[in-house]
Scaffold this motif. Sequence first.
Motif, mmCIF file in Angstrom:
data_model
loop_
_atom_site.group_PDB
_atom_site.id
_atom_site.type_symbol
_atom_site.label_atom_id
_atom_site.label_comp_id
_atom_site.label_asym_id
_atom_site.label_seq_id
_atom_site.Cartn_x
_atom_site.Cartn_y
_atom_site.Cartn_z
ATOM 1 N N THR A 113 15.371 -6.300 -36.753
ATOM 2 C CA THR A 113 14.888 -5.574 -35.576
ATOM 3 C C THR A 113 13.487 -5.050 -35.837
ATOM 4 O O THR A 113 12.980 -5.079 -36.962
ATOM 5 C CB THR A 113 15.809 -4.395 -35.261
ATOM 6 O OG1 THR A 113 15.750 -3.467 -36.375
ATOM 7 C CG2 THR A 113 17.241 -4.851 -35.053
ATOM 8 N N LEU A 114 12.849 -4.522 -34.781
ATOM 9 C CA LEU A 114 11.530 -3.930 -34.942
ATOM 10 C C LEU A 114 11.597 -2.751 -35.909
ATOM 11 O O LEU A 114 10.695 -2.568 -36.746
ATOM 12 C CB LEU A 114 10.985 -3.474 -33.582
ATOM 13 C CG LEU A 114 9.621 -2.793 -33.606
ATOM 14 C CD1 LEU A 114 8.543 -3.704 -34.185
ATOM 15 C CD2 LEU A 114 9.236 -2.316 -32.198
ATOM 16 N N GLU A 151 10.192 -0.337 -41.150
ATOM 17 C CA GLU A 151 10.640 0.194 -42.444
ATOM 18 C C GLU A 151 10.085 -0.641 -43.599
ATOM 19 O O GLU A 151 9.615 -0.095 -44.601
ATOM 20 C CB GLU A 151 12.167 0.180 -42.515
ATOM 21 C CG GLU A 151 12.849 1.337 -41.832
ATOM 22 C CD GLU A 151 14.355 1.288 -42.016
ATOM 23 O OE1 GLU A 151 14.977 2.375 -41.940
ATOM 24 O OE2 GLU A 151 14.921 0.205 -42.227
ATOM 25 N N ARG A 152 10.150 -1.933 -43.450
ATOM 26 C CA ARG A 152 9.706 -2.826 -44.518
ATOM 27 C C ARG A 152 8.206 -2.698 -44.757
ATOM 28 O O ARG A 152 7.755 -2.658 -45.898
ATOM 29 C CB ARG A 152 10.078 -4.266 -44.153
ATOM 30 C CG ARG A 152 9.837 -5.273 -45.263
ATOM 31 C CD ARG A 152 10.503 -6.594 -44.927
ATOM 32 N NE ARG A 152 10.256 -7.589 -45.947
ATOM 33 C CZ ARG A 152 10.757 -8.817 -45.945
ATOM 34 N NH1 ARG A 152 11.547 -9.186 -44.948
ATOM 35 N NH2 ARG A 152 10.476 -9.667 -46.908
ATOM 36 N N ILE A 153 7.442 -2.624 -43.694
ATOM 37 C CA ILE A 153 5.988 -2.476 -43.838
ATOM 38 C C ILE A 153 5.656 -1.177 -44.555
ATOM 39 O O ILE A 153 4.851 -1.150 -45.495
ATOM 40 C CB ILE A 153 5.302 -2.521 -42.454
ATOM 41 C CG1 ILE A 153 5.415 -3.925 -41.844
ATOM 42 C CG2 ILE A 153 3.834 -2.109 -42.567
ATOM 43 C CD1 ILE A 153 4.968 -3.996 -40.399
ATOM 44 N N ARG A 205 17.485 3.275 -35.218
ATOM 45 C CA ARG A 205 16.638 3.097 -36.401
ATOM 46 C C ARG A 205 15.170 3.295 -36.026
ATOM 47 O O ARG A 205 14.436 4.025 -36.700
ATOM 48 C CB ARG A 205 16.847 1.713 -37.005
ATOM 49 C CG ARG A 205 16.086 1.500 -38.325
ATOM 50 C CD ARG A 205 16.148 0.041 -38.743
ATOM 51 N NE ARG A 205 17.491 -0.419 -39.010
ATOM 52 C CZ ARG A 205 18.052 -0.504 -40.216
ATOM 53 N NH1 ARG A 205 17.348 -0.161 -41.281
ATOM 54 N NH2 ARG A 205 19.272 -0.939 -40.362
ATOM 55 N N LEU A 206 14.744 2.645 -34.951
ATOM 56 C CA LEU A 206 13.354 2.780 -34.522
ATOM 57 C C LEU A 206 13.078 4.200 -34.026
ATOM 58 O O LEU A 206 12.021 4.772 -34.299
ATOM 59 C CB LEU A 206 13.038 1.760 -33.431
ATOM 60 C CG LEU A 206 11.594 1.748 -32.913
ATOM 61 C CD1 LEU A 206 10.595 1.519 -34.046
ATOM 62 C CD2 LEU A 206 11.429 0.677 -31.824
ATOM 63 N N PHE A 207 14.038 4.790 -33.319
ATOM 64 C CA PHE A 207 13.882 6.166 -32.842
ATOM 65 C C PHE A 207 13.679 7.121 -34.011
ATOM 66 O O PHE A 207 12.788 7.991 -33.975
ATOM 67 C CB PHE A 207 15.117 6.582 -32.038
ATOM 68 C CG PHE A 207 15.068 7.989 -31.519
ATOM 69 C CD1 PHE A 207 14.470 8.280 -30.301
ATOM 70 C CD2 PHE A 207 15.602 9.037 -32.265
ATOM 71 C CE1 PHE A 207 14.412 9.590 -29.837
ATOM 72 C CE2 PHE A 207 15.557 10.342 -31.808
ATOM 73 C CZ PHE A 207 14.956 10.622 -30.585
ATOM 74 N N ASP A 208 14.476 6.972 -35.063
ATOM 75 C CA ASP A 208 14.340 7.846 -36.231
ATOM 76 C C ASP A 208 12.970 7.687 -36.896
ATOM 77 O O ASP A 208 12.390 8.664 -37.378
ATOM 78 C CB ASP A 208 15.453 7.547 -37.241
ATOM 79 C CG ASP A 208 16.810 8.032 -36.771
ATOM 80 O OD1 ASP A 208 16.867 8.857 -35.836
ATOM 81 O OD2 ASP A 208 17.833 7.562 -37.330
ATOM 82 N N LEU A 209 12.464 6.475 -36.908
ATOM 83 C CA LEU A 209 11.134 6.249 -37.495
ATOM 84 C C LEU A 209 10.046 6.874 -36.630
ATOM 85 O O LEU A 209 9.120 7.517 -37.136
ATOM 86 C CB LEU A 209 10.882 4.747 -37.648
ATOM 87 C CG LEU A 209 11.690 4.045 -38.734
ATOM 88 C CD1 LEU A 209 11.644 2.532 -38.537
ATOM 89 C CD2 LEU A 209 11.153 4.415 -40.119
ATOM 90 N N LEU A 210 10.143 6.694 -35.326
ATOM 91 C CA LEU A 210 9.136 7.250 -34.419
ATOM 92 C C LEU A 210 9.094 8.769 -34.495
ATOM 93 O O LEU A 210 8.031 9.381 -34.339
ATOM 94 C CB LEU A 210 9.432 6.816 -32.976
ATOM 95 C CG LEU A 210 9.138 5.355 -32.623
ATOM 96 C CD1 LEU A 210 9.761 5.006 -31.276
ATOM 97 C CD2 LEU A 210 7.637 5.089 -32.600
#
Length: 421
Positions: free
Chosen positions: A204-205, A210-212, A235-240
């Motif tokens: 996923t995005l 995360e990988r980057i 996952r993306l929400f937590d990163l944002l």
Amino acid sequence: MTAPEMISMGCRLNIAESETLRQNLAAANIDGANLVIVNSCAVTNEAVRQTRQAIRRAKKDNPEKNIIVTGCAAQVDPAMFADMPETSAVVGNIDKYDAANFKLGLQSNRPDIRVSDIMQLTETAPHMVSAFADRSRAFVEIQNGCDHRCTFCIIPYGRGNSRSVPAGEIVSQVQALVDQGFQEVVLTGVDVTSYGPDLPGEPTLGMLVERILKLVPGLPRLRLSSLDGIEIDERLFDLLTGEQRLMPHVHLSLQSGDDMILKRMKRRHSREQAIALVERLKSRRPEIAIGADIIAGFPTEDDRMFAHSQAIIDQCDVVHGHIFPYSPKQGTPAAKMPQVEGHVIKERAKILRETVNKRVQKWRLSLIGTKQNVLVENSGDAGYAENFARIQLDVPVGKGRVIPVKVTGIENKQLIGRVQA
């Protein structure tokens, strides 16, 4: 070896791809001294009109040069551009990555048309740029095409179906850009939140981000281009909301604030879902600045429906607004729907822009006295904060650096700031 003049219309992806074209031609030892390449946009009729205008202007300014038209508008309607007397060749969105298509034979008086069937394309080659000589940030294409069929949109027919670049190649590209000194990388594509399902393991995005961040620890700032809110998973929400190196700037593809219009657009989110997403984002990370694309005057939009779009600007705290007056695109379902009168569309777009501007002014006032980390543009006297606020600096500094700035005021609707030692 001279680089061709590049004219990029439309989106950030076009900007990135124009740089790729320039580098591909240089690598193929193709002299661009006699070329002007117009990278076209098809998102609205106005974008197509502006592309045609740019072609005419380019030929007037460079009568001795060959004008090559590529990009989405060229892919969708190559014959229209071939019929323009200023045009020497039309090159499709697949074909533009073959440098040989820019070696003009010009054996006849008719323009060459080199446009393949983009719907047959199943992969996105890692044709990502290695440098941007004239920009302080770099754009990395992670995905191309779109599997959705919004009723107003012609872009899938210009870009094809969704295709993702393998994560390892993206990470390598980001690392190369960091090694060259870039402080900020923007992940871009046609529908970036659809990244991954066509790849092994269906990443996923969020997994890519995360990988980057893990594998390129020297990258100070990572930014995402426009997101489809319904595809922002946890996952993306937590990163944002929790990753400081991921910029607090979320640009949403809202398109409308009315549920019936959203259904007729064939969008997949509701008004309530959009508002709830923004509330969640800002409750976890209050400094997040919200951007949005909104279309004014979509077919069947009445006053009540329009009022919902105007209201959602305040309800979603939109401070980076892209307002588009609707125009019918031949070949799209919306073009066959009952149309709103042109003068009404124009007036509604004006009202939406004014509503956004009022919101922006309040936001700018709230930033006075705060400290912002600013990525300095090539001019050296201005730059963009993490929240994408543009700030004019009191003294010029080296381009491409991230510097602390204290916002001191507003002049001519522009934030101004003092560079901190």
